[in-house]
Motif scaffolding. Structure first.
Motif, PDB file in Angstrom:
ATOM      1  N   LYS A  84       0.864  -1.192   0.000  1.00 57.50           N
ATOM      2  CA  LYS A  84       0.000   0.000   0.000  1.00 57.50           C
ATOM      3  C   LYS A  84       0.895   1.235   0.000  1.00 57.50           C
ATOM      4  O   LYS A  84       1.888   1.291   0.734  1.00 57.50           O
ATOM      5  CB  LYS A  84      -0.847   0.028   1.271  1.00 57.50           C
ATOM      6  N   VAL A  85       0.501   2.227  -0.789  1.00 60.33           N
ATOM      7  CA  VAL A  85       1.302   3.456  -0.845  1.00 60.33           C
ATOM      8  C   VAL A  85       0.998   4.310   0.380  1.00 60.33           C
ATOM      9  O   VAL A  85      -0.158   4.673   0.623  1.00 60.33           O
ATOM     10  CB  VAL A  85       0.965   4.263  -2.122  1.00 60.33           C
ATOM     11  N   VAL A  86       2.033   4.595   1.145  1.00 62.49           N
ATOM     12  CA  VAL A  86       1.866   5.510   2.283  1.00 62.49           C
ATOM     13  C   VAL A  86       2.043   6.947   1.790  1.00 62.49           C
ATOM     14  O   VAL A  86       1.250   7.831   2.092  1.00 62.49           O
ATOM     15  CB  VAL A  86       2.878   5.173   3.408  1.00 62.49           C
ATOM     16  N   SER A  87       3.086   7.163   1.000  1.00 65.37           N
ATOM     17  CA  SER A  87       3.295   8.494   0.407  1.00 65.37           C
ATOM     18  C   SER A  87       4.231   8.381  -0.784  1.00 65.37           C
ATOM     19  O   SER A  87       5.047   7.453  -0.846  1.00 65.37           O
ATOM     20  CB  SER A  87       3.885   9.458   1.435  1.00 65.37           C
ATOM     21  N   VAL A  88       4.089   9.320  -1.722  1.00 70.51           N
ATOM     22  CA  VAL A  88       5.076   9.444  -2.805  1.00 70.51           C
ATOM     23  C   VAL A  88       5.478  10.912  -2.871  1.00 70.51           C
ATOM     24  O   VAL A  88       4.617  11.793  -2.969  1.00 70.51           O
ATOM     25  CB  VAL A  88       4.523   9.016  -4.183  1.00 70.51           C
ATOM     26  N   ARG A  89       6.769  11.155  -2.790  1.00 66.02           N
ATOM     27  CA  ARG A  89       7.281  12.525  -2.830  1.00 66.02           C
ATOM     28  C   ARG A  89       8.430  12.601  -3.822  1.00 66.02           C
ATOM     29  O   ARG A  89       8.923  11.572  -4.298  1.00 66.02           O
ATOM     30  CB  ARG A  89       7.774  12.947  -1.431  1.00 66.02           C
ATOM     31  N   HIS A  90       8.862  13.826  -4.094  1.00 65.13           N
ATOM     32  CA  HIS A  90       9.973  14.018  -5.034  1.00 65.13           C
ATOM     33  C   HIS A  90      11.045  14.900  -4.400  1.00 65.13           C
ATOM     34  O   HIS A  90      10.749  15.737  -3.545  1.00 65.13           O
ATOM     35  CB  HIS A  90       9.459  14.684  -6.316  1.00 65.13           C
ATOM     36  N   THR A  91      12.291  14.665  -4.819  1.00 66.93           N
ATOM     37  CA  THR A  91      13.384  15.550  -4.405  1.00 66.93           C
ATOM     38  C   THR A  91      13.931  16.236  -5.652  1.00 66.93           C
ATOM     39  O   THR A  91      13.615  15.861  -6.778  1.00 66.93           O
ATOM     40  CB  THR A  91      14.525  14.782  -3.713  1.00 66.93           C
ATOM     41  N   GLN A 127       6.955  17.931  -2.835  1.00 69.38           N
ATOM     42  CA  GLN A 127       8.356  17.868  -2.397  1.00 69.38           C
ATOM     43  C   GLN A 127       8.474  16.999  -1.135  1.00 69.38           C
ATOM     44  O   GLN A 127       7.606  17.094  -0.251  1.00 69.38           O
ATOM     45  CB  GLN A 127       8.828  19.287  -2.079  1.00 69.38           C
ATOM     46  N   LEU A 128       9.519  16.219  -1.070  1.00 67.11           N
ATOM     47  CA  LEU A 128       9.775  15.431   0.147  1.00 67.11           C
ATOM     48  C   LEU A 128      10.067  16.395   1.290  1.00 67.11           C
ATOM     49  O   LEU A 128      10.979  17.220   1.197  1.00 67.11           O
ATOM     50  CB  LEU A 128      10.978  14.503  -0.072  1.00 67.11           C
ATOM     51  N   GLY A 154      21.756  16.358  -7.865  1.00 66.85           N
ATOM     52  CA  GLY A 154      21.378  16.232  -9.274  1.00 66.85           C
ATOM     53  C   GLY A 154      19.909  16.502  -9.507  1.00 66.85           C
ATOM     54  O   GLY A 154      19.284  17.284  -8.790  1.00 66.85           O
ATOM     55  N   ASN A 155      19.342  15.786 -10.489  1.00 62.72           N
ATOM     56  CA  ASN A 155      17.970  16.076 -10.909  1.00 62.72           C
ATOM     57  C   ASN A 155      16.912  15.617  -9.922  1.00 62.72           C
ATOM     58  O   ASN A 155      15.763  16.023 -10.034  1.00 62.72           O
ATOM     59  CB  ASN A 155      17.692  15.410 -12.263  1.00 62.72           C
ATOM     60  N   GLY A 156      17.282  14.772  -9.007  1.00 61.51           N
ATOM     61  CA  GLY A 156      16.332  14.371  -7.976  1.00 61.51           C
ATOM     62  C   GLY A 156      15.714  13.013  -8.197  1.00 61.51           C
ATOM     63  O   GLY A 156      15.983  12.332  -9.187  1.00 61.51           O
ATOM     64  N   ALA A 157      14.870  12.650  -7.246  1.00 65.06           N
ATOM     65  CA  ALA A 157      14.348  11.277  -7.196  1.00 65.06           C
ATOM     66  C   ALA A 157      12.868  11.253  -6.848  1.00 65.06           C
ATOM     67  O   ALA A 157      12.333  12.209  -6.295  1.00 65.06           O
ATOM     68  CB  ALA A 157      15.124  10.494  -6.139  1.00 65.06           C
ATOM     69  N   VAL A 158      12.239  10.135  -7.197  1.00 67.68           N
ATOM     70  CA  VAL A 158      10.922   9.807  -6.661  1.00 67.68           C
ATOM     71  C   VAL A 158      11.190   9.055  -5.357  1.00 67.68           C
ATOM     72  O   VAL A 158      12.006   8.126  -5.348  1.00 67.68           O
ATOM     73  CB  VAL A 158      10.150   8.842  -7.591  1.00 67.68           C
ATOM     74  N   VAL A 159      10.529   9.451  -4.291  1.00 65.23           N
ATOM     75  CA  VAL A 159      10.724   8.770  -3.004  1.00 65.23           C
ATOM     76  C   VAL A 159       9.363   8.255  -2.536  1.00 65.23           C
ATOM     77  O   VAL A 159       8.465   9.041  -2.248  1.00 65.23           O
ATOM     78  CB  VAL A 159      11.317   9.732  -1.954  1.00 65.23           C
ATOM     79  N   SER A 160       9.248   6.953  -2.498  1.00 62.19           N
ATOM     80  CA  SER A 160       7.956   6.365  -2.170  1.00 62.19           C
ATOM     81  C   SER A 160       8.075   5.532  -0.900  1.00 62.19           C
ATOM     82  O   SER A 160       9.076   4.849  -0.696  1.00 62.19           O
ATOM     83  CB  SER A 160       7.519   5.474  -3.338  1.00 62.19           C
ATOM     84  N   GLY A 165       2.508  -5.278   4.887  1.00 66.50           N
ATOM     85  CA  GLY A 165       2.441  -6.094   6.107  1.00 66.50           C
ATOM     86  C   GLY A 165       3.378  -5.558   7.162  1.00 66.50           C
ATOM     87  O   GLY A 165       3.397  -4.358   7.443  1.00 66.50           O
ATOM     88  N   ALA A 166       4.206  -6.435   7.695  1.00 63.66           N
ATOM     89  CA  ALA A 166       5.101  -6.046   8.785  1.00 63.66           C
ATOM     90  C   ALA A 166       6.312  -5.273   8.300  1.00 63.66           C
ATOM     91  O   ALA A 166       7.120  -4.816   9.097  1.00 63.66           O
ATOM     92  CB  ALA A 166       5.549  -7.302   9.529  1.00 63.66           C
ATOM     93  N   LYS A 167       6.439  -5.142   6.976  1.00 64.07           N
ATOM     94  CA  LYS A 167       7.606  -4.444   6.422  1.00 64.07           C
ATOM     95  C   LYS A 167       7.184  -3.174   5.692  1.00 64.07           C
ATOM     96  O   LYS A 167       6.171  -3.166   4.985  1.00 64.07           O
ATOM     97  CB  LYS A 167       8.339  -5.353   5.439  1.00 64.07           C
ATOM     98  N   THR A 168       7.976  -2.150   5.872  1.00 59.99           N
ATOM     99  CA  THR A 168       7.746  -0.919   5.132  1.00 59.99           C
ATOM    100  C   THR A 168       8.988  -0.643   4.283  1.00 59.99           C
ATOM    101  O   THR A 168      10.109  -0.916   4.705  1.00 59.99           O
ATOM    102  CB  THR A 168       7.457   0.246   6.092  1.00 59.99           C
ATOM    103  N   PHE A 169       8.750  -0.148   3.089  1.00 50.68           N
ATOM    104  CA  PHE A 169       9.854   0.066   2.145  1.00 50.68           C
ATOM    105  C   PHE A 169       9.986   1.540   1.788  1.00 50.68           C
ATOM    106  O   PHE A 169       8.980   2.229   1.565  1.00 50.68           O
ATOM    107  CB  PHE A 169       9.617  -0.771   0.884  1.00 50.68           C
ATOM    108  N   PHE A 170      11.218   1.978   1.738  1.00 46.93           N
ATOM    109  CA  PHE A 170      11.557   3.338   1.334  1.00 46.93           C
ATOM    110  C   PHE A 170      12.262   3.193  -0.009  1.00 46.93           C
ATOM    111  O   PHE A 170      13.352   2.639  -0.099  1.00 46.93           O
ATOM    112  CB  PHE A 170      12.482   3.938   2.399  1.00 46.93           C
ATOM    113  N   MET A 171      11.595   3.670  -1.033  1.00 47.70           N
ATOM    114  CA  MET A 171      12.025   3.374  -2.399  1.00 47.70           C
ATOM    115  C   MET A 171      12.473   4.667  -3.067  1.00 47.70           C
ATOM    116  O   MET A 171      11.726   5.657  -3.071  1.00 47.70           O
ATOM    117  CB  MET A 171      10.804   2.773  -3.110  1.00 47.70           C
ATOM    118  N   VAL A 172      13.657   4.651  -3.634  1.00 50.05           N
ATOM    119  CA  VAL A 172      14.214   5.861  -4.250  1.00 50.05           C
ATOM    120  C   VAL A 172      14.464   5.578  -5.724  1.00 50.05           C
ATOM    121  O   VAL A 172      15.273   4.701  -6.066  1.00 50.05           O
ATOM    122  CB  VAL A 172      15.554   6.250  -3.571  1.00 50.05           C
TER     123      VAL A 172
END
Lengths: 400, 424
Positions: free
Chosen positions: A294-301, A311-312, A326-332, A337-344
């Motif tokens: 499930k998406v908790v948040s999506v931000r950009h840098t 913006q994050l 540099g140009n920045g990233a998508v940060v999601s 479940g029991a794991k949360t992921f920080f995706m760049v």
């Protein structure tokens, strides 16, 4: 020389130790679907194996008859591919056609329409209801038009892109949503792409329906370059960062007017086949991150962030420092479940993204092969290749 | 939503099964991949060596301060599945006793004697290895030789490079030769790199002398001969002593730069790959021993080559040639193809095209010399030719379009049956 060979054999005997590592596990693969899959004239086991080998597990081909569809379903079953049924009889006699295929193990769902506008919804709704009355187990599939402009939507027949999606969902009883957007242009990335992902992801969440999204696997005009690995990664990882639960490629098999689809007009593989195989394999190694997340948040840098995005401005408590150059990233942030992921995701198609991350002891890094290591195993400043992804994991904070 | 998940779960369950089974290239074993100073003496542990193993290294050179430190390192390395090329002061002071102490350790690869010796040092090295050999006839002694670049001419102590290598080779009984060349420099490829590879490939082809070659796994500044040489400390501080007009920049290795070095080495017949170095700016491990992005890149390419060991390990070099408008110094232009190939054309900078023979299988190995741009490759073959994919899978070459591409620094490999020479 003999001595050398002896030595080499010694080495061979020795180098066998393999260390057991924590891996990110998924009990099911991520659906990866080909549009314009194997044509009816090429319906044979070798072609289905070839499709499977590239990492496709859901195929959509338009068949000229229900009998042709049946033959394809049988072959698909043998190699472990699912089919979205598409043949004229599905329209002319939905009940009978659905009854014919309902129990086929290779059936994923029923294809109704690509890119409908508002005025088409009622008819599609009727059709979907007829199918659902016989088969509530398999989904009806409609792909929605891309969000080239999320506010100017006269051509769609609605006041906004969000309304286009919500009206569709209200009138056509589908279990999953899909939309196409081909953002990689010769001169860069389409300015509305992330805006479209924002709207689609948010609407899907509101409607409580999963969505599937696209990457362009060919080039259909001079505006779209032949897909590179970086371009494919950027599209797919951005889709997934926004919560996509399935990925789609257009198109698998070349047709006149296209350039460099994975399979050419002569039926032979192109370089894009290999590139797709590489990214599909990568993504399935990471299926445990994305499937059911499930998406908790999506931000950009970045100094300039894409239109329609945010913006994050805050970090989860497991991460103390996060900075990109540099140009920045998508940060999601994805919760699974029991794991949360920080995706760049590196938004740049040509240059590496340098970033710094510092986390607490709970922070782990998910490597491309799905293995999991402590984040502190890596230097705090590192890089992401063009269009590529870095994924971190920490325990989901349980609600009190 | 619950309904949706059940639906997707059904879909997923069905697509999870049925793996496609395909013919794969038979492994010829593990290609030796050796790091120079991968694990420092202060960091010896099973975990540290596992880190090295994880990046694809299977031999590490241990330059340690005592035989006791070597003993601990061998135990730890062995548990991680890494072998060691050892050196310590005792190996010099009392070679027989030291070799006798370690000769039965299963993690011992060999004995490191010297890096880039001049000719005047050869005899001393020969005498040293004889003493080691007396105590341990099973393991070998390792010396890495200078590359042939202009700044080395005065160091050889011979009339030319050939004499330098041949003299060493006649005196010193090593199972293979080793030389270091770091060709990716100042954003391009050193003009003399391929000439060096030609030299060693030719020696391998004509005299049966295998060789190991290098890829630079770090970033560093090299100084021209007339510049004031930095201290070791400054050397690692890099920019403190940076003088653009006197300095050659070896940038942080990209995946493409690593592939180019490693695949070109292998295309020229190298039977082992060496990485220098593992510490310092732009290395696989940082000063705290943590992984950097170079670690991941090296891991990727190390994994790749092991899947292709059936191509390279034990292969004989039949020929190596180049395509492109301008081919590198002292290399040969591609003028003839093995008979199963009807056409081979490249665009852009061009390719290294190597014909390797490995038992019943022969290979055409095509390396994109450009580490910044993709190379177009047009290839037409008969039905006997199969394409070797990166994971070692074999498929008919005709399954691919004649026009394809090779990513920067990357390789395309085709396999065909070795002609039966006895049939003539």
């Amino acid at each position: 020389m003999r001595k050398t060979l002896l030595l080499v054999s010694f080495l061979l005997l020795f180098f066998t130790g393999v260390s057991a590592q924590e891996r990110i596990a998924s009990d099911r693969p991520l659906p990866i679907m080909a549009w314009a899959g194997i044509p009816e004239t090429e319906t044979n086991i070798d072609r289905f194996n070839e499709l499977k080998e590239m990492g496709i597990n859901v195929n959509l081909s338009n068949y000229p008859s229900a009998d042709a569809m049946q033959k394809a379903l049988d072959l698909a079953q043998q190699v472990g591919i699912q089919m979205i049924a598409s043949c004229p009889e599905l329209k002319s006699d939905p009940e009978k056609t659905v009854k014919r295929f309902i129990s086929h193990p290779a059936l994923a769902g029923y294809f109704l329409r690509d890119e409908p506008v508002r005025k088409d919804f009622a008819e599609l709704g009727e059709w979907a209801k007829k199918i659902a009355a016989v088969d509530s187990k398999h989904f009806c599939f409609v792909n929605l038009i891309s969000a080239i402009n999320t506010t100017k939507t006269d051509a769609l027949g609605t006041a906004s892109y969000a309304e286009y999606i919500s009206t569709f969902s209200k009138e056509v009883p589908v279990q999953l949503l899909s939309f196409d957007f081909y953002p990689i242009l010769t001169e860069g990335i389409h300015e509305s792409w992330y805006d479209g992902l924002e709207v689609f992801s948010a609407e899907a969440k509101k409607l409580d329906k999963p969505f599937w999204a696209f990457a362009l696997a060919s080039s259909y005009n001079s505006l779209h370059p032949i897909p590179t690995l970086a371009a494919l990664r950027l599209q797919l990882y951005s889709d997934l960062a926004y919560g996509a639960q399935g990925l789609e490629y257009w198109a698998y098999w070349m047709s006149p007017g296209l350039r460099c689809a994975p399979i050419g007009l002569d039926g032979r593989r192109t370089i894009v086949y290999d590139r797709l195989k590489t990214v599909n394999n990568e993504i399935q190694n990471l299926a445990g991150v994305f499937v059911g997340a499930k998406v908790v948040s999506v931000r950009h840098t970045g100094v300039v962030i894409p239109k329609g995005t945010s913006q994050l401005s805050s970090l989860p408590s497991a991460i103390r420092v996060f900075e990109t150059e540099g140009n920045g990233a998508v940060v999601s942030i994805l919760e699974n479940g029991a794991k949360t992921f920080f995706m760049v995701v590196n938004r740049d198609l040509k240059n590496n993204l340098t970033f710094t991350i510092l986390g607490d002891e709970s922070l782990k890094r998910v490597l491309k092969d799905g293995s999991v290591v402590k984040a502190s195993t890596y230097a705090s400043t590192t890089e992401i290749e063009p269009g590529d992804v870095a994924i971190y994991m920490y325990p989901t904070k349980m609600q009190k | 939503m619950k309904k949706n998940f059940i639906l997707i779960a059904i879909l997923a369950f069905t697509i999870a099964g049925n793996a496609v089974s395909q013919e794969k290239l038979k492994s010829a074993g593990i290609i030796p991949v050796m790091s120079w100073g991968g694990i420092a003496q202060s960091e010896v542990s099973v975990e540290s060596y596992k880190k090295l193993k994880g990046v694809g290294v299977n031999i590490d050179i241990a330059f340690f301060s005592s035989a006791d430190a070597i003993a601990s390192a061998l135990d730890a390395a062995g548990k991680a599945g890494v072998k060691l090329m050892i050196t310590c002061p005792e190996l010099k002071a009392d070679p027989e006793k030291t070799a006798g102490r370690f000769k039965n350790h299963p993690a011992l690869e060999g004995y490191f004697l010297s890096d880039e010796p001049f000719k005047v040092q050869f005899q001393e090295l020969v005498d040293w290895q004889k003493r080691i050999k007396k105590a341990d006839g099973k393991h070998y002694c390792f010396v890495n030789l200078l590359p042939d670049i202009n700044s080395n001419q005065s160091k050889f102590g011979t009339k030319d490079y050939r004499e330098y290598i041949d003299t060493f080779d006649q005196l010193f009984p090593a199972p293979y030769l080793s030389f270091d060349f770091y060709p990716v420099v100042d954003g391009g490829v050193h003009p003399r790199w391929y000439e060096n590879l030609e030299f060693f490939a030719n020696k391998y082809r004509t005299e049966g002398r295998p060789f190991w070659a290098f890829a630079l796994s770090t970033s560093y500044l090299a100084y021209s001969n007339d510049a004031v040489q930095p201290t070791l400390n400054d050397f690692y501080q890099l920019y403190d002593t940076y003088k653009p007009e006197k300095t050659f920049v070896h940038d942080i290795p990209t995946l493409a730069a690593l592939r180019l070095q490693i695949y070109a080495d292998l295309a020229y017949g190298a039977q082992g790959i060496e990485y220098w170095s593992f510490r310092g700016f732009g290395s696989p491990l940082d000063a705290q021993g943590k992984r950097t992005v170079v670690y991941d890149r090296l891991q990727k390419v190390s994994n790749e080559i092991q899947q292709l060991s059936g191509v390279f390990l034990g292969a004989k070099v039949i020929s190596v040639a180049q395509t492109g408008l301008d081919i590198p110094n002292l290399t040969n232009r591609l003028v003839q193809l093995p008979s199963p190939f009807r056409l081979l054309e490249t665009t852009g900078e061009g390719a290294v095209v190597s014909h390797l023979e490995n038992g019943k299988n022969s290979f055409l190995v095509i390396v994109n010399r450009d580490f910044k741009n993709t190379m177009k490759l047009i290839i037409s073959t008969d039905d006997s030719v199969r394409k070797v994919l990166k994971d070692g899978t074999l498929i008919p070459a005709s399954d691919y379009a004649n026009a394809t591409e090779v990513e920067p620094g990357d390789v395309a490999i085709y396999m065909f049956p070795t002609p039966d020479k006895s049939a003539k």
